[in-house]
Design an enzyme around this catalytic site. Sequence first.
Site, mmCIF file in Angstrom:
data_model
loop_
_atom_site.group_PDB
_atom_site.id
_atom_site.type_symbol
_atom_site.label_atom_id
_atom_site.label_comp_id
_atom_site.label_asym_id
_atom_site.label_seq_id
_atom_site.Cartn_x
_atom_site.Cartn_y
_atom_site.Cartn_z
ATOM 1 C CD GLN A 1 -27.463 -22.718 -67.653
ATOM 2 O OE1 GLN A 1 -28.045 -22.653 -68.646
ATOM 3 N NE2 GLN A 1 -26.926 -24.293 -67.676
ATOM 4 C CG HIS B 1 -27.323 -32.364 -73.953
ATOM 5 N ND1 HIS B 1 -26.840 -31.283 -75.023
ATOM 6 C CD2 HIS B 1 -27.613 -30.725 -73.320
ATOM 7 C CE1 HIS B 1 -27.562 -30.632 -75.662
ATOM 8 N NE2 HIS B 1 -27.781 -29.831 -74.505
ATOM 9 C CD GLN C 1 -17.715 -26.312 -63.124
ATOM 10 O OE1 GLN C 1 -18.551 -26.765 -62.643
ATOM 11 N NE2 GLN C 1 -18.105 -25.271 -62.924
ATOM 12 N NE ARG D 1 -26.257 -20.327 -78.951
ATOM 13 C CZ ARG D 1 -26.606 -20.116 -77.910
ATOM 14 N NH1 ARG D 1 -26.063 -21.183 -77.200
ATOM 15 N NH2 ARG D 1 -27.712 -19.242 -77.934
ATOM 16 C CG ASP E 1 -23.614 -23.554 -70.365
ATOM 17 O OD1 ASP E 1 -23.696 -22.974 -71.087
ATOM 18 O OD2 ASP E 1 -24.594 -25.164 -70.718
#
Length: 345
Positions: free
Chosen positions: A183, A47, A178, A217, A180
């Site tokens: 998405q 992030h 990238q 996660r 995801d």
Amino acid sequence: MASPTLRQHSFQVFRDVPPLRELRRQLLLSNRTIGLVPTMGALHEGHLSLIRQAAAENTDVVVSIYVNPTQFGVNEDLASYPRTWDSDVVKLEQLNDELVRQGDSHGRITAILAPTSKVMYPTLPPSSEIDGDGSFVCITPLSRKLEGASRPVFFRGVATVCMKLFNIVGADRAYFGQKDVQQTVVIRRMVKDFHIDTEIKIGATVREQDGLAMSSRNVYLGTRRRAVGLALFHALKAAENAYLSGKTDRKDILDSATQITQKVLNEQRALQPSERALYEVDYISLADPDTLDELDVVDPSRGAILSGALKMAPLEESTPGEDCGLGDGKVPVRLIDNLILNPRA
């Protein structure tokens, strides 16, 4: 209004839409630009790298922190998704300090948008039912492929919340990772089809030193499952190497990956329950970079997307003092990863 308890921070925190839109209007009148980084919190270096990219390309950065319920299925891990507001704010403050030290060539984190679900879904409570009522954005057939085959409401929720965020923030650019990859394809299609005036920017996957793709996660993995979960990255790298060696046939490329995932799984099955970490391969895909259609042969002038998903099962048994991760190894963990097979000259 901005939260009065957080005024000491270098950015404003917004819980509702009108005050943020007023800020956007002021920035627009001052010829400033906004980069939006949508997140669900539990911030990690992946992030932060997107925020750095946004700050390098815009005067102001808005980070959204919202765990979006509509992208979780009825039986998925919404309740257990990590929520780490205090540590997230600390990381953003530290990053703003870093950006200040870099001088006027970089923008700053100006605002956090941290809305409630009542703000994001003002008319009806958000629904995770496949046929649930609500105002949704559906990008088909892209949303039915790969991750969508196992998580039928996931990309409906992603597209819906991103449409809302784009409308709320009015960003010049929005930044996605990238990792995801599906998405990113869905969001780019949505922006194109709905004529949304926000440029989509994709940042490279950020990995741990051993190659594991960073994910919020990962805190659930623990040492044992984390080590075994690397089978996905190693499998995709083997497939990538097959392509780089000149192979273009689907079987030649993907066989390299499936051999690794099967070998690791067989090794784990041979161990005692207190030693092993079992998983199920959901898919390993070789797909067109625009349509996500599965390819029989890669066109070297277009390249392809290699991607995969493993479902790490809960630990069967643990040993005293073992690092089992958040949730004591009882939380199943879905690992996704991808590599881009770039066109060959």
